[in-house]
Design an enzyme around this catalytic site. Structure first.
Site, PDB file in Angstrom:
ATOM      1  N   PHE A  61      38.910  38.953  39.082  1.00  0.00           N
ATOM      2  CA  PHE A  61      40.363  38.853  39.242  1.00  0.00           C
ATOM      3  C   PHE A  61      40.719  39.069  40.720  1.00  0.00           C
ATOM      4  O   PHE A  61      40.183  39.961  41.361  1.00  0.00           O
ATOM      5  CB  PHE A  61      40.976  39.950  38.365  1.00  0.00           C
TER       6      PHE A  61
ATOM      7  N   ASP B  40      35.640  47.398  36.407  1.00  0.00           N
ATOM      8  CA  ASP B  40      37.039  47.124  36.073  1.00  0.00           C
ATOM      9  C   ASP B  40      37.094  46.787  34.583  1.00  0.00           C
ATOM     10  O   ASP B  40      36.554  45.757  34.154  1.00  0.00           O
ATOM     11  CB  ASP B  40      37.529  45.940  36.916  1.00  0.00           C
TER      12      ASP B  40
ATOM     13  N   TYR C 293      48.070  48.105  29.593  1.00  0.00           N
ATOM     14  CA  TYR C 293      49.102  47.230  29.001  1.00  0.00           C
ATOM     15  C   TYR C 293      48.543  45.976  28.348  1.00  0.00           C
ATOM     16  O   TYR C 293      49.287  45.170  27.815  1.00  0.00           O
ATOM     17  CB  TYR C 293      50.162  46.847  30.051  1.00  0.00           C
ATOM     18  N   LYS C 294      47.220  45.776  28.368  1.00  0.00           N
ATOM     19  CA  LYS C 294      46.636  44.602  27.713  1.00  0.00           C
ATOM     20  C   LYS C 294      46.288  44.978  26.268  1.00  0.00           C
ATOM     21  O   LYS C 294      47.174  45.111  25.450  1.00  0.00           O
ATOM     22  CB  LYS C 294      45.463  44.081  28.534  1.00  0.00           C
TER      23      LYS C 294
ATOM     24  N   ARG D  90      43.539  30.484  27.319  1.00  0.00           N
ATOM     25  CA  ARG D  90      43.012  31.695  26.687  1.00  0.00           C
ATOM     26  C   ARG D  90      43.769  31.942  25.397  1.00  0.00           C
ATOM     27  O   ARG D  90      45.003  31.916  25.368  1.00  0.00           O
ATOM     28  CB  ARG D  90      43.184  32.913  27.616  1.00  0.00           C
TER      29      ARG D  90
END
Ligand code: PLP
Length: 426
Positions: free
Chosen positions: A130, A211, A236-237, A386
């Site tokens: 990312f 990560d 928050y995922k 996704r």
């Protein structure tokens, strides 16, 4: 479970057999939409809403005394939540704390663990990670006086989807001081073998951190066994703690004698903090990696959300996730054949994270057509769709319907009325 079959009845039968099915009723799911983007932003649950309201109320009730009073005294909340997150990374309570954001925590940890010395001056990362991770690593390299062009080494991908672990190990040369890698790649969903990579790094005297943004709350981790040096992630995922919810970090207890690279008054031992001394006495656990006052209202939803993870258990969640992603792939293969899709995620269970990654030259506008039809995917440049069926709140029926809608979009070429380019937020 019987063999796969593509009928609606079979999807409903799988829902009946799902022992996690009751959790979905605890989430706010919009009628008429199938939300398959919980790997970008998890949905709000009633329990997360209620813990947020409860902390708002503690402010209303107690004012300043909310730091030490009420059901969740704010002063100890970051450490307490760290303890509740610890089972999800397989660590001890004192090794985890809830603080900062992914990017801030990465800066904090690299500023602590990147100590170029003699020949060992470089950081090793990968070319598919990312972007924020790379930006942060580049600035950390510059802060130490080096040029990222030669001091940030990025392992190449052979196929643009996966990173081969052999290639990572091959790149662990004696000029590498530190390795930072994703646990799960955000596009293809490939899981890197953290145990093996940690062992290989340590054999060569290199520190290694991960990560966990795309693995926390989705797959189990065993950091105590694997001996990983540090890790960081957002909540928050998969963990459904809300947009901008406070993040997490892990520091292996063998490193507790280090002073964090970036300190502030919340790095202090709790009972010393209000001595207001100008000489910091850092906490003797991961709490030392905090800097300033915790974002109490942004941490609050995590309290309610983590209760559900404790009840469901990460092993059961992983089992359903593997099963429902496999089911989705089987449907894609049986229903979308000849329509130009390639499955870009690993097919093997031990290498596959929590989402499916479909590649298609028209991906950007197919995503727009999906949204118009009430299916929420996300588009990842250049050609990826996704789709994340989330173990806590998505059903087999929803997966069945989503693939059916996708089939109709392709057959009717509905996507052609949109431009094939991404939106500002994709
Ligand atoms: C989502 C995500 C981030 C986000 O970082 P923030 O600081 O929370 O904006 C970082 N890294 C990865 C791999 C991610 O998936």
């Amino acid at each position: 479970m019987e063999a796969f079959n593509p009928t609606y009845d079979y999807a409903c039968e799988l829902d009946r057999q799902d022992d996690l099915a009751s959790f979905k009723d605890e989430f706010y799911k919009k009628k008429g939409t199938i939300y398959l983007d919980g790997n970008s932003l998890g949905l709000l649950s009633k329990r997360a809403e209620s813990s947020l309201l409860s902390l708002l109320d503690s402010w209303k009730q107690y004012g300043i005394d909310g730091w030490t009073e009420g059901e969740h005294p704010w002063f100890y909340l970051s450490e307490k939540l760290g303890g509740l997150l610890a089972p999800l990374v397989g660590a001890s309570s004192e090794e985890v704390v809830v603080t900062g954001s992914t990017t801030v925590n990465l800066h904090q940890l690299v500023s602590t663990f990147y100590n170029p010395e003699g020949k060992r001056t470089k950081i090793l990362a990968d070319e598919l990670t990312f972007p924020t991770d790379i930006y942060a690593l580049q600035s950390q390299v510059k802060l130490k006086g080096y040029d990222p062009a030669d001091h940030l080494v990025q392992v190449k991908s052979r196929d643009g989807r996966m990173i081969n672990e052999e290639d990572i190990i091959h790149a662990m040369t004696d000029d590498i001081a530190l390795i930072v890698l994703p646990s799960v790649l955000y596009r293809s969903g490939q899981i890197l073998d953290m145990a093996r990579l940690t062992e290989e790094a340590h054999k060569r005297g290199i520190l290694i951190g991960f990560d966990l943004c795309h693995s926390i709350g989705s797959i189990p981790h065993h950091f105590n066994e694997w001996d990983v040096d540090f890790a960081f992630w957002c909540n928050y995922k998969y963990l459904n703690a809300g947009p901008g919810g406070v993040a997490g970090l892990y520091v292996n207890k063998k490193h507790f004698s280090r002073t964090p690279g970036l300190t502030g008054w919340f790095s202090s031992q709790k009972d010393k903090q209000f001595d207001m001394d100008h000489e910091l006495t850092p906490a003797e656990d991961a709490g030392a990696y905090q800097m300033g006052t915790p974002h109490v209202l942004s941490v609050a939803p995590l309290i309610g959300s983590l209760e559900m993870f404790a009840e469901a258990g990460i092993d059961r969640l992983r089992k359903k996730s593997l099963h429902i992603t496999r089911y989705m792939m089987e449907l894609v293969i049986s229903e979308l054949e000849g329509m130009g899709f390639t499955i870009g995620n690993p097919l093997e269970d031990h290498k596959r994270g929590g989402h499916i990654y479909l590649e298609h030259p028209e991906a950007a506008r197919i995503c727009k057509a999906l949204k118009e039809n009430g299916v929420i995917p996300d588009f990842r440049t250049p050609n990826g769709i996704r789709l994340a069926p989330i173990a806590l709140y998505n059903t087999y029926e929803e997966v069945w319907m989503a693939v059916g809608i996708l089939k109709t979009i392709m057959k009717e070429e509905q996507y052609k009325k949109f431009k094939n380019e991404r939106d500002v937020v994709a």
